[in-house]
Design a protein around this motif. Structure first.
Motif, short mmCIF file in Angstrom:
data_model
loop_
_atom_site.label_atom_id
_atom_site.label_comp_id
_atom_site.label_asym_id
_atom_site.label_seq_id
_atom_site.Cartn_x
_atom_site.Cartn_y
_atom_site.Cartn_z
N TRP A 67 0.84 -1.19 0.00
CA TRP A 67 0.00 0.00 0.00
C TRP A 67 0.88 1.25 0.00
CZ3 TRP A 67 -3.47 1.74 4.68
CH2 TRP A 67 -4.25 2.83 4.27
N ILE A 68 1.64 1.44 1.06
CA ILE A 68 2.60 2.55 1.08
C ILE A 68 3.96 1.93 1.34
CG2 ILE A 68 3.05 4.86 1.98
CD1 ILE A 68 0.34 4.78 3.32
N PRO A 69 4.58 1.39 0.30
CA PRO A 69 5.81 0.63 0.52
C PRO A 69 6.92 1.45 1.18
CG PRO A 69 5.40 1.01 -1.83
CD PRO A 69 4.17 1.42 -1.10
N GLN A 70 6.92 2.78 0.96
CA GLN A 70 7.98 3.59 1.56
C GLN A 70 8.03 3.45 3.07
OE1 GLN A 70 5.73 4.76 -0.61
NE2 GLN A 70 6.57 6.37 -1.90
N TRP A 71 6.87 3.27 3.66
CA TRP A 71 6.83 3.19 5.13
C TRP A 71 6.67 1.75 5.62
CZ3 TRP A 71 2.59 7.45 6.02
CH2 TRP A 71 3.11 8.70 5.64
N PHE A 133 -0.85 -0.05 10.84
CA PHE A 133 -1.29 1.22 10.24
C PHE A 133 -2.72 1.07 9.74
CE2 PHE A 133 -1.75 4.23 6.78
CZ PHE A 133 -1.14 5.37 7.28
N PHE A 137 -6.15 2.89 10.89
CA PHE A 137 -6.95 3.52 9.84
C PHE A 137 -8.43 3.15 10.00
CE2 PHE A 137 -8.40 3.88 5.43
CZ PHE A 137 -7.82 5.07 5.05
N LEU A 181 3.69 3.65 16.59
CA LEU A 181 4.90 4.23 16.02
C LEU A 181 6.14 3.81 16.81
CD1 LEU A 181 3.71 7.78 15.02
CD2 LEU A 181 4.66 6.04 13.53
N GLY A 182 6.01 3.82 18.13
CA GLY A 182 7.14 3.40 18.95
C GLY A 182 7.57 1.99 18.60
N PHE A 185 9.36 1.81 15.21
CA PHE A 185 10.77 2.23 15.16
C PHE A 185 11.66 1.29 15.94
CE2 PHE A 185 8.93 6.33 13.83
CZ PHE A 185 9.69 6.49 12.69
N PHE A 196 4.93 -2.22 9.36
CA PHE A 196 3.81 -2.22 10.30
C PHE A 196 3.13 -3.58 10.33
CE2 PHE A 196 4.20 2.34 9.55
CZ PHE A 196 4.02 2.83 10.83
N PRO B 381 -8.58 9.82 9.34
CA PRO B 381 -8.24 9.03 8.16
C PRO B 381 -9.20 9.20 6.98
CG PRO B 381 -8.04 7.70 10.08
CD PRO B 381 -8.58 9.00 10.54
N PHE B 386 -4.65 13.28 7.69
CA PHE B 386 -4.29 12.16 8.56
C PHE B 386 -2.89 11.66 8.22
CE2 PHE B 386 -3.98 7.50 8.65
CZ PHE B 386 -3.84 7.35 10.01
N PHE B 390 0.28 11.82 10.62
CA PHE B 390 0.97 10.57 10.91
C PHE B 390 2.46 10.70 10.60
CE2 PHE B 390 2.59 6.48 9.58
CZ PHE B 390 2.22 5.69 10.64
N VAL B 397 8.63 10.87 16.63
CA VAL B 397 8.96 9.67 17.40
C VAL B 397 10.34 9.16 17.01
CG1 VAL B 397 8.31 7.28 17.81
CG2 VAL B 397 6.57 9.03 17.77
N TRP B 402 9.78 13.43 22.55
CA TRP B 402 8.56 12.96 23.22
C TRP B 402 7.68 14.10 23.69
CZ3 TRP B 402 7.22 8.48 21.89
CH2 TRP B 402 8.19 7.51 21.58
N TYR B 465 -4.25 6.93 -0.97
CA TYR B 465 -3.08 6.38 -1.66
C TYR B 465 -1.96 7.42 -1.68
CZ TYR B 465 -0.39 3.69 -4.98
OH TYR B 465 0.60 2.97 -5.57
N PRO B 466 -1.28 7.60 -0.55
CA PRO B 466 -0.25 8.64 -0.47
C PRO B 466 1.05 8.26 -1.18
CG PRO B 466 -0.43 7.52 1.63
CD PRO B 466 -1.44 6.90 0.72
N THR B 467 1.11 7.01 -1.63
CA THR B 467 2.38 6.51 -2.17
C THR B 467 2.93 7.39 -3.28
OG1 THR B 467 1.44 4.37 -1.71
CG2 THR B 467 3.48 4.41 -2.95
N LEU B 470 4.29 10.65 -1.96
CA LEU B 470 5.50 10.38 -1.19
C LEU B 470 6.68 10.15 -2.12
CD1 LEU B 470 4.16 8.02 1.58
CD2 LEU B 470 5.12 10.27 1.90
#
Lengths: 525, 486
Positions: A67-71, A133, A137, A181-182, A185, A196, B381, B386, B390, B397, B402, B465-467, B470
Motif C-alpha cells: 500500500w505505502i511501501p515507503q513506510w 497502520f 486507519f 509508532l514506537g 521504530f 507495520f 483518516p 491524517f 501521521f 517519534v 517525546w 493512496y499517499p504513495t 511520497l
C-alpha cells in the motif's frame, strides 16, 4: 481477495444508498438491507468452505497487498476463527440495525444508511486488518459515521453525547498511534526492516520499560473502548442518546473491537508486560463488574440501564483476557458474541418501547405483560440471557470466564461472581418495572408487528443455540485463541496443564461436556 | 548572467511579465475576465517552466539564488495554490462592485515574492522576496476598502509587518557583523570556524526568528492572525494562510539546514518553546471563537506548531514530513476558505457559525466538501491531513521528541473539538428563514464547485493512496538536492 470485497461491498453500498435517496425514499433501506445480507451470506460461505477444513495454522485466509511501501505499510487482511465469528456477529447485528431503523428513521434516510454501512465497513476492517497502520486507519474510520449517527438521529442530548464519544475514543486512539509508532521504530532499529506488519512485529524483542509504555498506549485505546471503569463515562451517554440502530452497533460491535484488540494485539505483542499488569487489570475488571451492576440497578432510563449492564458485562471480558488461559479466553469470545446479542436485543426492546411510548423512563411504564404478551415473552428471554440463565449464551460465557479466572486469581473471581447476583437483580428489575407492576396510566401498547417479530425471533434462536450447543463456536475460536496464547504457554505452565485441555474438548456429546468440566475444576482445588 | 541562468529563473520572469502585461491591459481596457485569463495563464506558464527544470539539476546563481529540487517543489506547490486561489477569487470578485482588476496584479506579485523566498540563499534575496510578498499583501488585505474590518486588518498587518521586518533586518545586520557574510553557506562555515554561536550571532538569530515567526504567525508573534484572517477577503485569507506561510517555511527550512541550526541547543530550545506554545495557544483560543474565519486563523497557528515538530526533527524524514503536510494543508486551507468565499454574499463574508447552520441539508455537496476539509485539518483518516499528521508524528517519534509528540497528541484532541463544532452546526436542522437564495451565476457556481471538488478529490486521494505523492516528494527533494541533510 474476498476479504477486500467484503469491505468494498459495504463502502460501495453506503455510497449507493446515499445517492439512491433521490430516486425513491425507501431505496436506501433496500440497498442497505441487500448489502448487509450479502455480506452476511458471503461470510457464512467462508465459514462453510474454510472454517470446516482443519489447517495446521489458525489463519483461514490471508491477503497481502503493498500500500505505502515507503513506510512498510501493507494492505494486509487475514481471517481466523476469532475474526470470522466477529464478522458474523457484525453482519447479523448490522442486518438487525437496518431492519430496526425501517420505521424509526424518517428523515435523511440516505445519509443514515450511508453512515450505518460505513460504520460496519470500519468495524469489519478492524476485525480483519493485520497491519497496524491499516488497523489504526479502520479504527478511526468507524468513528466518524458513528459520530454522525449519534449526533444527527439521536435523542434529546445527542450533541453532548456525540462529542463525548468522539473525544474519548479519538484521544485514546491517538495514544495507541504513538505506541504503534514506537513499536515500528523499535522493530525497525532492531531488524533493519521498517514495517507495520503484525506478523513481523510479533518477533520484536522489547526492553521491559519500553514494553510497559507501549502496552499502556495500546491499552489506552482498548480499555476506553471496552470500557473499563475509570474510562467508561462516555458509554452511558452515547448508548442512551444514540438511535436504536446506533445503540445496537455501539453495544454489540464497537465495544467488541476493544476486546478484540486486547486479544489480538496486547496479549501476543507484550507477553511480559501484560503478566505484570494482569492483577491490576483483573482488579479493574472486577470493579467494573460490580460498579456497572450497581449503577445499572439505580437507573430509571431504560437505555441507560442497559448501557451500564454493558459496563458490567465487559468487566468479565477484561477479567478473562488477563487470566491468560484457554478457558477464560474461550469465555471471553463467547461473552463477546453473547453480549452482542443480548444487549443488542435489550436495546431493540427499548427501541420498540420508545417507538410506542416516546419515553425511556421506566417509571412511566408498567403492566405491559397483559397488553403486549408477545413483547413480554421476548423481553423475558432477553432479560434472562442478560442475567446469565443456564441454557442461554451468556451463561456459557460467564461460566467459562469464571472457571478460567479462578485459576489465575481466586479472590477476584469470588468478587466477580457476586456480579452475577447483581445481574439478576437489575435484570429482573427491568421485567418488574416494565411488564409487571400495575399499568397506572392504562396505556395501550400495540403488540409486536410481523417486522418486529422478524427482528426479535432470530435473536432468541441464536441465544438458545449459543446456550445449548456452543461447540461450533468454541471449535472455531480455539485455534485462534491458542495462537494468541502462544507466548504464555511456557511462561505460565501451571495454568494450562494438559489435563483440563483434554477434558475441555472431549469427543463425547455435549451433555457430558459440562459435567466433565465441572469435575475437573473440582479436582483442581 | 548567462542564458542558462535565465532559463532557471524562467518562473520568476514569467510571473513578472504577467504582472506587467496585466498592468498595461488594465490601462487600456478594464475587463475582469481578460485580466483573470492573463493571470491564470502566467501562473500556468510559470508552473510549466518548472516541469522543464526537473531535468536540469541544481543550479546556483551566485550569490543570490539556488534552484534545486527543494526550491522547485516548493515553487510548484506555491504556484499551483496561487492558481487555485485566483480561480476562487474570480468567482468571489465577480459578484462585487469594486474595481477588481488590480487585485490580480497584486496576487501575481505576492506569489512572485513567495517564490523568491524559497529560492534564496542570501540575505539580500531573502529580504527582497519578503518585501515583495508583504507589500503586495498590505494592499490585498485591505482590498475591499469599503469594509471596516478589511481596512483594520490591512493597517494592522502593515504596521506589524513593518515592525517585524525591522527586527529581521537588524538581526541580519548582527549576523553579518559577526560572520562577515550574508550567504547562508558562508555563515555556516563562519559559525563552525568560530566554534559555536557567539552572543552577537545568537542575538542576531533571535531577532531573525522574530521576523520569521511573525510571517508564520506562531506564538508569541501571532496577534495579527485572527484580525487579518477575519478582515481580509476570503481568497486573500487563503493566500496568507498558504502561499505566504509556505514560502516563509521553505526559507526557514533551507536556512536552518544550511546553517545546521539543530546543533545549537539554544536555537532548538527557542523553537521547541515556540512550537509548544503555538499548539496550545492556537487550539485553546480557537475553542472560544464563534467566527469561522477566526477559528481557522487560530487553527492555522496550531498547525504551524505541528509543522515545527517535524521541523525540529531536523532530518530528511522531517523535511519530507513537512513537505507532505504542507501539501495536505494547502489543499485543505484553500478548500476551506474556498467554501467560505463561495457562501459569501455582496455585503459580508459567510463567517459566522450561524451562516453554516443546516448546510448539510441545504447544500449537501458543499457541506460534504467542507466536512472533508475540516476532518483533514483534524487529522482523521481517509483524508490527506491524517497521513500528514501521521508522518509528522513518525518524524517526531523517530528523533525521540517525546515532549513535542505528546503535546501534538493532546492538541489534536483539543483541535478536534472545534472542528467538530463546525461540522455539528452544519448538520443541525436549518431554520426556514436562512434558506439560501441562488446568489451566484450558474457558470461561476459550477466553476468554483468544480475547483472545490477537485480539491476534495485530491485530498481524499492522497489520504487513501499517499504513495505517489511520497514518491514524488522523495525523488524531487533527494535526487538533486543541495541541502545537506544531517
Amino acid at each position: 481477495m474476498i476479504l477486500l470485497w467484503l469491505i468494498v461491498l459495504l463502502l460501495a453500498g453506503g455510497l449507493l444508498a446515499w445517492i439512491a435517496q433521490r430516486w425513491h425514499p425507501s431505496a436506501p433501506r433496500w440497498i442497505a438491507l441487500f448489502t448487509v445480507l450479502s455480506s452476511l451470506l458471503l461470510t457464512m460461505l467462508l465459514w462453510v468452505n474454510d472454517g470446516a477444513s482443519p489447517t495446521d495454522t489458525a489463519w483461514l485466509i490471508r491477503l497481502e497487498q503493498p500500500w505505502i511501501p515507503q513506510w512498510g505499510v501493507g494492505f494486509s487482511l487475514a481471517l481466523d476463527g476469532l475474526s470470522l465469528l466477529l464478522l458474523l456477529l457484525t453482519f447479523f447485528l448490522g442486518l438487525l440495525a437496518v431492519l430496526i431503523s425501517w420505521r424509526e428513521i424518517q428523515h435523511k434516510v440516505g445519509f443514515f444508511h450511508f453512515n450505518l454501512l460505513w460504520v460496519l465497513a470500519g468495524i469489519s476492517g478492524v476485525f480483519l486488518a493485520m497491519d497496524l497502520f491499516l488497523f489504526y486507519f479502520f479504527w478511526e474510520v468507524m468513528l466518524i459515521p458513528m459520530y454522525f449517527l449519534i449526533g444527527i438521529w439521536g435523542h434529546e442530548k445527542k450533541r453532548y453525547a456525540a462529542y463525548k464519544f468522539f473525544l474519548f475514543t479519538q484521544a485514546s486512539g491517538l495514544l495507541m498511534l504513538l505506541a504503534i509508532l514506537g513499536l515500528y521504530f523499535i522493530h525497525g532499529n532492531q531488524t533493519g526492516t521498517y514495517t507495520f506488519n503484525y506478523f513481523e512485529l510479533l518477533n520484536t524483542t522489547l526492553a521491559p520499560v519500553a514494553a510497559r509504555w507501549l502496552m499502556f498506549g495500546f491499552l489506552a485505546a482498548f480499555l476506553v473502548k471496552l470500557p473499563v471503569v475509570p474510562f467508561h463515562s462516555w458509554l452511558p451517554d452515547a448508548h442512551s442518546q444514540a438511535p436504536t440502530a446506533g445503540s445496537v452497533i455501539l453495544a454489540g460491535l464497537l465495544l467488541k473491537t476493544g476486546a478484540y484488540g486486547l486479544l489480538r494485539f496486547v496479549l501476543p505483542l507484550f507477553p511480559t508486560a501484560t503478566v505484570e499488569f494482569a492483577p491490576w487489570a483483573m482488579l479493574l475488571g472486577v470493579i467494573g463488574i460490580l460498579y456497572g451492576a450497581i449503577l445499572a440497578y439505580s437507573q430509571t432510563d431504560l437505555k441507560r440501564l442497559v448501557a451500564y449492564t454493558s459496563v458490567s458485562h465487559m468487566g468479565f471480558v477484561i477479567l478473562g483476557v488477563f487470566a491468560f488461559n484457554e478457558w477464560a479466553l474461550q469465555g471471553v469470545v463467547m461473552q463477546m458474541i453473547a453480549h452482542g446479542l443480548s444487549t443488542g436485543a435489550l436495546f431493540i426492546l427499548a427501541g420498540f418501547l420508545y417507538e410506542r411510548l416516546h419515553t425511556r423512563d421506566m417509571n412511566k411504564m408498567g403492566g405491559f405483560w397483559t397488553t403486549a404478551p408477545k413483547m413480554g415473552v421476548m423481553a423475558l428471554v432477553f432479560v434472562m440471557a442478560s442475567l446469565g440463565l443456564p441454557g442461554l449464551g451468556n451463561f456459557i460465557a460467564e461460566f467459562l470466564t469464571l472457571v478460567g479466572a479462578w485459576q489465575a486469581n481466586n479472590w477476584l473471581t469470588v468478587f466477580a461472581t457476586i456480579g452475577l447476583v447483581l445481574a439478576t437483580a437489575y435484570s429482573l428489575r427491568i421485567m418488574q418495572k416494565v411488564f409487571l407492576e400495575r399499568n397506572l396510566k392504562q396505556q395501550v401498547l400495540p403488540d409486536l408487528t410481523f417486522r418486529e417479530m422478524l427482528i426479535a425471533a432470530p435473536m432468541v434462536v441464536l441465544m438458545l443455540w449459543l446456550g445449548l450447543y456452543p461447540q461450533p463456536v468454541l471449535d472455531l475460536a480455539q485455534p485462534a485463541i491458542k495462537q494468541q496464547l502462544q507466548a504464555y504457554t511456557p511462561a505460565v505452565p501451571a495454568v494450562t496443564s494438559p489435563a483440563p485441555q483434554t477434558a475441555f474438548y472431549p469427543p463425547a456429546t455435549d451433555s457430558t461436556y459440562f459435567q466433565k468440566m465441572k469435575g475437573e475444576t473440582y479436582e483442581f482445588k | 548572467m548567462n542564458s542558462n541562468d535565465f532559463l532557471h529563473l524562467m518562473p520568476l520572469l514569467i510571473l513578472t511579465f504577467g504582472a506587467i502585461i496585466n498592468m498595461l491591459v488594465i490601462s487600456v481596457w478594464r475587463n475582469h475576465k481578460i485580466i483573470y485569463v492573463i493571470t491564470a495563464l502566467s501562473m500556468l506558464a510559470a508552473f510549466g517552466s518548472l516541469l522543464e527544470q526537473r531535468t536540469l539539476g541544481p543550479h546556483h546563481i551566485d550569490p543570490l539564488f539556488i534552484i534545486d529540487g527543494f526550491a522547485v517543489f516548493y515553487m510548484g506547490i506555491i504556484l499551483l495554490t496561487a492558481l487555485l486561489i485566483s480561480m476562487l477569487s474570480y468567482a468571489y470578485f465577480e459578484q462585487r462592485e469594486e474595481q477588481k482588476e488590480e487585485y490580480y496584479l497584486l496576487l501575481i506579485l505576492s506569489t512572485l515574492g513567495a517564490c523568491v523566498l524559497v529560492l534564496s540563499k542570501h540575505f539580500a534575496s531573502l529580504f527582497l522576496g519578503l518585501e515583495i510578498l508583504s507589500v503586495a499583501l498590505y494592499a490585498l488585505i485591505a482590498y475591499l476598502r469599503k469594509r471596516e474590518r478589511s481596512d483594520e486588518g490591512g493597517i494592522k498587518y502593515l504596521i506589524l509587518a513593518a515592525f517585524s521586518s525591522a527586527f529581521l533586518l537588524f538581526g541580519m545586520a548582527l549576523v553579518y557583523a559577526s560572520a562577515g557574510t550574508m550567504e547562508f553557506a558562508a555563515i555556516a562555515t563562519a559559525i563552525a570556524s568560530a566554534g559555536g554561536l557567539s552572543l552577537l550571532m545568537l542575538t542576531g538569530f533571535g531577532m531573525m526568528i522574530v521576523g520569521v515567526g511573525f510571517k508564520l504567525g506562531v506564538v508569541p508573534f501571532h496577534m495579527w492572525t485572527p484580525d487579518v484572517y477575519e478582515g481580509a477577503p476570503a481568497p486573500v485569507t487563503a493566500f496568507i494562510a498558504t502561499v505566504s506561510k509556505g514560502g516563509m517555511l521553505g526559507l526557514l527550512i533551507r536556512f536552518f539546514m544550511e546553517v545546521d541550526g539543530f546543533r545549537y541547543p539554544a536555537l532548538v530550545l527557542i523553537f521547541t518553546i515556540i512550537a509548544v506554545a503555538s499548539m496550545f495557544v492556537g487550539n485553546l483560543l480557537a475553542l472560544m471563537q464563534r467566527n469561522v474565519k477566526r477559528i481557522l486563523a487560530y487553527s492555522s497557528i496550531a498547525h504551524m506548531g505541528y509543522l515545527l515538530v517535524a521541523f525540529l526533527a531536523g532530518n530528511e524524514m522531517g523535511v519530507q514530513a513537512i513537505t507532505f503536510y504542507l501539501v495536505a494543508y494547502f489543499i485543505t486551507t484553500v478548500g476551506a476558505f474556498g467554501i467560505v468565499a463561495m457562501l459569501s454574499d455582496k455585503v459580508r463574508d459567510a463567517e459566522l457559525l450561524s451562516d453554516y447552520k443546516g448546510l448539510l441539508w441545504r447544500r449537501p455537496w458543499t457541506a460534504t466538501i467542507f466536512t472533508a476539509m475540516l476532518l483533514s485539518l483534524a487529522g482523521i483518516p481517509l483524508t490527506g491531513g491524517f497521513v500528514g499528521k501521521f508522518y509528522i508524528l513518525a518524524a517526531g517519534v523517530n528523533t525521540g521528541l517525546w515532549l513535542l509528540v505528546v503535546t501534538l497528541i493532546i492538541n489534536s484532541v483539543i483541535g478536534l473539538y472545534y472542528y467538530i463544532k463546525i461540522i455539528a452546526v452544519m448538520f443541525q436542522q436549518p431554520d426556514a428563514a436562512t434558506e439560501a437564495t441562488a446568489r451566484l451565476r450558474p457558470a461561476i457556481y459550477v466553476a468554483s464547485m468544480g475547483t472545490l471538488t477537485i480539491l476534495a478529490l485530491l485530498l481524499v486521494g492522497i489520504g487513501i493512496y499517499p504513495t505517489a505523492l511520497l514518491n514524488l516528494i522523495a525523488t524531487v527533494l533527494d535526487s538533486y538536492s543541495t541541502v545537506a541533510f544531517r
